[in-house]
Write a protein that holds these residues in place. Structure first.
Motif, PDB file in Angstrom:
ATOM      1  N   LEU A  34       0.762  -1.131  -0.071  1.00  0.00           N
ATOM      2  CA  LEU A  34      -0.009  -0.087   0.096  1.00  0.00           C
ATOM      3  C   LEU A  34       0.758   1.357  -0.129  1.00  0.00           C
ATOM      4  O   LEU A  34       1.991   1.216   0.559  1.00  0.00           O
ATOM      5  N   ASP A  35       0.325   2.412  -0.578  1.00  0.00           N
ATOM      6  CA  ASP A  35       0.781   3.553  -0.493  1.00  0.00           C
ATOM      7  C   ASP A  35       0.534   4.365   0.772  1.00  0.00           C
ATOM      8  O   ASP A  35      -0.214   3.682   1.474  1.00  0.00           O
ATOM      9  N   ASP A  36       1.190   5.388   1.143  1.00  0.00           N
ATOM     10  CA  ASP A  36       0.617   5.976   2.586  1.00  0.00           C
ATOM     11  C   ASP A  36      -0.847   6.251   2.753  1.00  0.00           C
ATOM     12  O   ASP A  36      -1.240   6.362   3.818  1.00  0.00           O
ATOM     13  N   ASP A  37      -1.652   6.202   1.512  1.00  0.00           N
ATOM     14  CA  ASP A  37      -2.895   6.501   1.557  1.00  0.00           C
ATOM     15  C   ASP A  37      -3.756   5.215   1.640  1.00  0.00           C
ATOM     16  O   ASP A  37      -5.066   5.167   1.703  1.00  0.00           O
ATOM     17  N   GLY A  38      -3.122   3.894   1.464  1.00  0.00           N
ATOM     18  CA  GLY A  38      -3.856   2.707   1.522  1.00  0.00           C
ATOM     19  C   GLY A  38      -4.140   2.408  -0.198  1.00  0.00           C
ATOM     20  O   GLY A  38      -5.055   1.362  -0.280  1.00  0.00           O
ATOM     21  N   GLY A  39      -3.647   3.107  -1.096  1.00  0.00           N
ATOM     22  CA  GLY A  39      -3.856   2.929  -2.579  1.00  0.00           C
ATOM     23  C   GLY A  39      -2.664   1.993  -2.823  1.00  0.00           C
ATOM     24  O   GLY A  39      -1.865   1.674  -1.872  1.00  0.00           O
ATOM     25  N   PRO A  40      -2.710   1.257  -3.977  1.00  0.00           N
ATOM     26  CA  PRO A  40      -1.834   0.310  -4.271  1.00  0.00           C
ATOM     27  C   PRO A  40      -0.364   0.962  -4.388  1.00  0.00           C
ATOM     28  O   PRO A  40      -0.412   2.088  -4.888  1.00  0.00           O
ATOM     29  N   ALA A  41       0.537   0.322  -4.013  1.00  0.00           N
ATOM     30  CA  ALA A  41       2.001   0.868  -3.791  1.00  0.00           C
ATOM     31  C   ALA A  41       2.427   0.618  -5.357  1.00  0.00           C
ATOM     32  O   ALA A  41       2.138  -0.225  -5.932  1.00  0.00           O
ATOM     33  N   PRO A  42       3.196   1.914  -5.890  1.00  0.00           N
ATOM     34  CA  PRO A  42       3.695   1.639  -7.208  1.00  0.00           C
ATOM     35  C   PRO A  42       4.612   0.448  -7.566  1.00  0.00           C
ATOM     36  O   PRO A  42       5.481   0.088  -6.606  1.00  0.00           O
ATOM     37  N   GLY A  43       4.625   0.019  -8.797  1.00  0.00           N
ATOM     38  CA  GLY A  43       5.674  -0.932  -8.947  1.00  0.00           C
ATOM     39  C   GLY A  43       5.427  -2.331  -8.459  1.00  0.00           C
ATOM     40  O   GLY A  43       4.449  -2.651  -8.089  1.00  0.00           O
ATOM     41  N   ASP A  44       6.757  -2.973  -8.335  1.00  0.00           N
ATOM     42  CA  ASP A  44       6.739  -4.328  -7.603  1.00  0.00           C
ATOM     43  C   ASP A  44       7.102  -4.207  -6.146  1.00  0.00           C
ATOM     44  O   ASP A  44       7.953  -4.752  -5.679  1.00  0.00           O
ATOM     45  N   ALA A 299       3.759  13.533  10.711  1.00  0.00           N
ATOM     46  CA  ALA A 299       3.830  12.979   9.493  1.00  0.00           C
ATOM     47  C   ALA A 299       3.676  11.408   9.502  1.00  0.00           C
ATOM     48  O   ALA A 299       2.955  10.719   8.444  1.00  0.00           O
ATOM     49  N   TRP A 300       4.263  10.978  10.531  1.00  0.00           N
ATOM     50  CA  TRP A 300       3.799   9.343  10.689  1.00  0.00           C
ATOM     51  C   TRP A 300       2.520   9.110  10.905  1.00  0.00           C
ATOM     52  O   TRP A 300       1.906   7.964  10.600  1.00  0.00           O
ATOM     53  N   LYS A 301       1.838   9.743  11.582  1.00  0.00           N
ATOM     54  CA  LYS A 301       0.422   9.707  11.844  1.00  0.00           C
ATOM     55  C   LYS A 301      -0.526   9.597  10.557  1.00  0.00           C
ATOM     56  O   LYS A 301      -1.486   9.134  10.583  1.00  0.00           O
ATOM     57  N   ARG A 302       0.071  10.276   9.551  1.00  0.00           N
ATOM     58  CA  ARG A 302      -0.735  10.220   8.413  1.00  0.00           C
ATOM     59  C   ARG A 302      -0.595   8.953   7.614  1.00  0.00           C
ATOM     60  O   ARG A 302      -1.169   8.795   6.623  1.00  0.00           O
ATOM     61  N   ARG A 303       0.383   8.244   8.068  1.00  0.00           N
ATOM     62  CA  ARG A 303       0.691   6.805   7.591  1.00  0.00           C
ATOM     63  C   ARG A 303       0.133   5.634   8.403  1.00  0.00           C
ATOM     64  O   ARG A 303       0.676   4.745   8.397  1.00  0.00           O
TER      65      ARG A 303
END
Lengths: 378, 335
Positions: A34-44, A299-303
């Motif tokens: 996951l990316d920081d917002d819960g979307g798919p992380a880029p690439g592999d 910043a960490w709370k946002r993740r």
């Protein structure tokens, strides 16, 4: 943090047969789905790992919501004087819950004082789990019945115990795995290194989960190590290592399940470093404003691991508003019970001072127990 | 049969391993080599590398792994090679081995033995001759045992392996080659029992481990001079046998504690305290001690000046106020 490209983990290997030499090194970047917002992380970014099942992720979600509410309740109880101290693991829910969900009931967990949330996920009664932090002289739960060692206060000293328990089980032909929880500060202790070395030499089925939350009380990671990562410490002992985004519940579950099953299948020990963050101070007695910036914490709370998992499951239609409400309601009810059951001062029987020092008290302890009883009778 | 103390320990381990396959032996050089003092000689050959094995050279790891194996169904015996090389394991011993039963309210016992070759008198270089028993005896939760005879070496080690609690088993290095006529297996008095090795009526010598032969020799020499000394061998420091010690001192009215370790804050100090608490009204003189000096253990060039010997014991017995004159050494203003 820099890592060298030539140390990159091969992307496709079997779980039970780690490749030789360079295959011991962790991936260049922490594994993440996951990316920081819960979307798919880029690439592999998730490498060779498979997404955990939705069923497992739903269980993880419920346990993380409950774990966080429990953690907040324990912090509140400390401020009310009901607990002597409480080291919070808020923000580390993916590691606390992931470690427990990766294990079978027959496996062993070796927690530290910061891992009460993991004890709750393990099914240990919350009042038993908080016994130590209420200031009692014992851990509160039965380690043999729960396959959960007493929470360890001296850093990393429980790691060699995990090796011994795992090696003992393997000697008897059992497929038990031991998972030991350690913090970033603990990796500087000698016992961490001796345990990695012993586990590798005896090929013991142990998973070392280092929750690197950035600080050992106030001391930042840069003062603990000059290594490219904490996971890099495995290769020197011949231990396969992995790095994970510790705030990505999918990655934590995927990597920990893989590590546990690899160890179970005879692949030897595995070291997992989870990159995470301790959102709260070290304990209620700590003042974290003295050593870190508010902006860093924000910043960490946002993740946030729960928010990321929630966004991921919602985006796939695997978590409804009702599901979220049900998880929160269950957590609230759990917290209410904890609060009510801890509403009274902890007490103890003075005779217990002498009862469990040895299987049978020595003549001297019997004598002293008598003197104390006389003193109390006056 | 003539048996050395080292061979008796070896036989105890072999018999324990034959009788119970959960008994394991591990540590540094205990496998093919049989231990630097050969106490584990032949065990790897008979029981295999699964049950008697070498480990990485890391004492904390050795003891820590033994904790885990004891938690999970085994009875590990670990060897610390030398007294001073056990110090890296001290945190494991003090924080976990000693406390596990208590911190789990009795749910987790640790049936394990930590064998520690200790004390001097064998010409070892530095860090090979420490008398480290006080560190362990001061730590609640440990039993601390130190045999001085061949029969006790066998019997106490068997008892240590069978005990439900962790035992620090202190083996006086200079006694490994002591010989006696003993038919093995042999069972002697249990833990917590001191033994009167020589009866006497004028004064009591309390000793343990490497000091026992010294005390016995001193008693023989004193007898030739017409003085009757009783010798009590403690055998186990924890549990401590107050009864036997106090009964002897009440009978003789005088007491000297003999120990090789430095005296300050040592086991010898504890013995003196216990004797005066229990025997004050029977004493004709203050309880005195003969111990090592309060100095780092001196390697062979100077160790003869350090080790408590027969002459120092006899000189100390002479100071037990036989003529009612106070001991000049401790008179106010005497130094």
């Amino acid at each position: 943090m820099t890592t060298q490209a030539e140390h990159r983990m091969p992307t496709a290997t079997s779980a039970s047969a780690p490749p030789a030499d360079a295959g011991l090194l962790p991936s260049a970047e922490p594994v993440r789905f996951l990316d920081d917002d819960g979307g798919p992380a880029p690439g592999d970014a998730h490498g060779r790992y498979e997404r955990p099942s939705t069923e497992l992720l739903r269980r993880a979600y419920d346990a993380m919501v409950l774990g966080r509410r429990f953690d907040a309740q324990a912090t509140a109880l400390t401020k009310q004087g009901r607990l002597a101290v409480y080291p919070s693991s808020r923000g580390q829910e993916a590691g606390e819950i992931g470690a427990v969900l990766a294990l079978r009931e027959t496996d062993w967990l070796f927690p530290t004082y910061r891992d009460t949330m993991a004890l709750i996920a393990r099914g240990i009664d919350p009042v038993e789990a908080l016994t130590l932090l209420r200031g009692s002289w014992h851990c509160g739960y039965d380690p043999m019945a729960t396959r959960t060692a007493p929470q360890c206060t001296p850093l990393a000293t429980h790691a060699p115990h995990a090796v011994g328990v795992a090696h003992a089980a393997r000697r008897r032909g059992e497929d038990t795995v031991a998972l030991v929880l350690i913090g970033d500060g603990g990796t500087s202790e000698g016992d961490f290194h001796e345990a990695l070395n012993f586990a590798a030499v005896f090929h013991a089925p142990v998973v070392f989960l280092v929750q690197n939350n950035g600080y050992a009380i106030s001391v930042p990671l840069s003062r603990q190590t000059a290594a490219p990562s904490l996971a890099h410490k495995g290769v020197g002992y011949g231990v396969r290592s992995e790095r994970v985004d510790g705030n990505d519940p999918l990655a934590m579950l995927a990597v920990l399940t893989d590590a546990v099953e690899s160890a179970r299948a005879g692949g030897g020990p595995v070291l997992v470093e989870a990159h995470t963050y301790r959102v709260e101070p070290h304990t209620n007695a700590d003042d974290d404003a003295r050593y870190r910036d508010h902006d860093e914490v924000e910043a960490w709370k946002r993740r946030d691991p729960i928010a990321r998992l929630e966004a991921h499951l919602r985006s796939r239609g695997e978590l409804s508003d009702d599901d979220v409400a049900a998880a929160r309601s269950a957590a609230e009810e759990f917290a209410t019970q904890v609060r009510e059951r801890l509403s009274e001062e902890a007490t103890g029987d003075p005779a217990d001072l002498f009862a469990h020092v040895y299987a049978e008290p020595t003549p001297q302890l019997r004598e002293q127990a008598g003197w104390l009883a006389e003193e109390l009778a006056r | 049969m003539t048996v050395t103390l080292g061979k008796a320990l070896n036989a105890a381990l072999r018999d324990a391993m034959r009788e119970d396959d959960t008994v394991l032996m591990f540590g540094e050089d205990v496998g093919a080599l049989g231990g630097v003092f050969r106490v584990t000689d032949g065990l790897a050959a008979e029981f295999g590398d699964d049950r008697c094995f070498d480990t990485p050279l890391a004492e904390s790891g050795i003891v820590g792994m033994a904790v885990g194996m004891a938690m999970n169904g085994f009875r590990p015996v670990v060897e610390m090679q030398f007294d001073a090389f056990a110090y890296p394991a001290f945190e494991q011993i003090a924080s976990h081995v000693a406390k596990m039963r208590n911190r789990t309210r009795g749910a987790v016992g640790l049936p394990m033995v930590i064998r520690v070759p200790y004390a001097g008198g064998i010409g070892g270089v530095e860090h090979h001759s420490d008398s480290s028993e006080a560190y362990y005896a001061h730590t609640p939760g440990l039993k601390v045992v130190t045999p001085a005879t061949v029969a006790d070496a066998y019997s106490l080690l068997r008892e240590a392996v069978a005990d439900p609690d962790p035992v620090v088993f202190m083996e006086a290095k200079k006694l490994y080659w002591a010989k006696d006529e003993v038919a093995l297996p042999v069972t002697t008095e249990p833990f917590g029992t001191a033994v009167v090795r020589r009866e006497g009526s004028d004064a009591t010598l309390v000793a343990y481990g490497p000091a026992v032969p010294v005390a016995l020799e001193a008693a023989s020499a004193a007898a030739a001079e017409g003085r009757s000394l009783e010798v009590v061998d403690l055998r186990t420091l924890v549990p401590f046998d107050d009864e036997t010690v106090a009964a002897s001192v009440r009978k003789t009215g005088r007491c000297v504690v003999v120990a090789e370790a430095a005296g300050f804050a040592g086991v010898s100090a504890e013995i003196v305290a216990r004797v005066q608490e229990r025997c004050f009204h029977s004493l004709w003189a203050p309880v005195l001690r003969v111990t090592g000096w309060d100095v780092p253990y001196p390697p062979p060039v100077l160790e003869k000046y350090h080790l408590p010997g027969v002459d120092r014991v006899l000189d100390t017995v002479d100071r037990l106020q036989w003529d009612d004159a106070p001991d000049p050494r401790f008179l106010a203003g005497s130094r």
